[in-house]
Design an enzyme around this catalytic site. Structure first.
Site, PDB file in Angstrom:
ATOM      1  N   LYS A 110      -5.127   2.282  -5.817  1.00  0.00           N
ATOM      2  CA  LYS A 110      -4.052   3.236  -6.051  1.00  0.00           C
ATOM      3  C   LYS A 110      -4.652   4.604  -6.393  1.00  0.00           C
ATOM      4  O   LYS A 110      -5.527   4.715  -7.261  1.00  0.00           O
ATOM      5  CB  LYS A 110      -3.152   2.765  -7.193  1.00  0.00           C
ATOM      6  CG  LYS A 110      -2.349   1.511  -6.866  1.00  0.00           C
ATOM      7  CD  LYS A 110      -1.269   1.784  -5.837  1.00  0.00           C
ATOM      8  CE  LYS A 110      -0.387   0.563  -5.620  1.00  0.00           C
ATOM      9  NZ  LYS A 110       0.727   0.844  -4.683  1.00  0.00           N
ATOM     10  N   LYS A 217       7.201  -5.411   4.222  1.00  0.00           N
ATOM     11  CA  LYS A 217       7.466  -6.196   3.020  1.00  0.00           C
ATOM     12  C   LYS A 217       8.773  -6.943   3.209  1.00  0.00           C
ATOM     13  O   LYS A 217       9.790  -6.357   3.611  1.00  0.00           O
ATOM     14  CB  LYS A 217       7.531  -5.280   1.789  1.00  0.00           C
ATOM     15  CG  LYS A 217       6.217  -4.541   1.531  1.00  0.00           C
ATOM     16  CD  LYS A 217       6.278  -3.619   0.328  1.00  0.00           C
ATOM     17  CE  LYS A 217       4.928  -2.947   0.086  1.00  0.00           C
ATOM     18  NZ  LYS A 217       4.927  -2.029  -1.066  1.00  0.00           N
TER      19      LYS A 217
END
Length: 332
Positions: A110, A217
């Site tokens: 991240k 997703k």
């Protein structure tokens, strides 16, 4: 989806709301709330993030109902290779996070965290690369945190760490296309996540040549069948990922990954390692760099021990009721 929605009373009667502690701060939270539903197929999940509006959250409910009550396509594989996920932690915490992932050869790092600098990102990615060695794969996820100029500058600064790809550097499809144009000479692919799962038209990013691959997703895209339809229409390589789900939601993602014709990238389905507690005694953790494609049996003890406070339980039940009404309207 099943031919008809199950009755709302049935969903509510089989619903459990949990609040699970995280092993490290992620997406700005330290507790992950989720609703676990028990359908005839087994346990399923409804866990849109709390800030999402009902129209977006209803898509997640559609996915949960399909997994618990609908038909599943036949899987093409029984194990899914997964990546480790590195939150925006300081370099001295990187090794401890990686230790939670058994055998993973890929790390998603991240970056572009609010309140941090590019120097913080460089230090974190450098430490990941050092620990993974030259054979490890390192990808970045900016969660749309940069503008075009910031993205170009950051990718140049981080390119020395041999990046597999950069996920969602900027918010819009137009910005993604511009970043991709600016860095194409560097040979670093651009992946689209939010531009797929939060878009009215999830194919627009592929149509605009704004990405080299898509992140798909299961919950945000409305379930396995809808996600597979998007994959077929987009015609781009995909990585199947999760949204900090419990092991039940990760099982849904693994079933989606099992049905995708080709999986050129390790999938983002190892995030049970970010949870300090789960809803099962056998969490869907990476072993040897992969997770099994299997249903997860929930633990009634874990559901009790990590039950959300009454006011949060009521909040989630109200939310499910509103989202169910939206799905019922769509059915008619």
């Amino acid at each position: 989806m099943p031919s008809a929605l199950p009755p709302l009373d049935e969903l509510l009667a089989r619903a459990h709301v949990v609040s699970l502690p995280l092993s490290t701060r992620f997406r700005g939270i330290t507790l992950r709330e989720a609703m676990i539903l028990e359908g005839p197929n087994g346990a399923t999940e409804f866990s849109p993030f709390t800030e999402y509006e009902d129209a977006e959250a209803a898509t997640w409910l559609r996915a949960g109902i399909e997994f618990g009550w609908g038909d599943e396509p036949s899987p093409l594989r029984r194990r899914i290779p997964v990546n480790a996920t590195m939150p925006a932690v300081a370099p001295d915490r990187v090794e401890a996070v990686l230790a939670r992932y058994d055998g993973c050869r890929t790390v998603k790092v991240k970056v572009a965290e609010r309140g941090q600098s590019l120097a913080d990102d460089v230090a974190r990615v450098a430490e990941v690369r050092r620990l993974m060695g030259p054979e490890g794969r390192v990808r970045l996820d900016a969660n749309a945190g940069w503008n075009v100029d910031e993205a170009e500058r950051a990718i140049h600064a981080l390119a020395e760490f041999d990046l597999e790809y950069v996920e969602q550097p900027c918010p819009s499809v137009e910005e993604l296309a511009e970043v991709r144009r600016r860095v194409t000479h560097m040979g670093i692919p651009i992946a689209a996540d939010e531009s797929v799962r939060k878009a009215d038209d999830p194919i627009a990013v592929a149509r605009a040549d704004a990405a080299d691959l898509l992140i798909v997703k299961a919950q945000p895209l409305g379930g396995i069948h809808r996600a597979l339809a998007i994959v077929r229409e987009a015609g781009l390589p995909v990585t199947v990922s999760s949204a900090l789900d419990t092991s039940v939601g990760l099982a849904l993602g693994a079933h989606l990954a099992a049905c995708v014709p080709e999986l050129p990238y390790d999938c983002g389905l190892g995030t049970a390692s970010l949870l300090a507690a789960d809803v099962t005694d056998e969490p869907l953790l990476a072993h040897g760099g992969s997770v099994d494609v299997r249903r997860v049996d929930v633990s009634q003890r874990m559901l009790r021990d990590y039950a959300a406070p009454p006011e949060r339980d009521a909040w989630w039940r109200d939310r499910l009721t509103r989202c169910y009404a939206l799905l019922s309207h769509d059915e008619h």
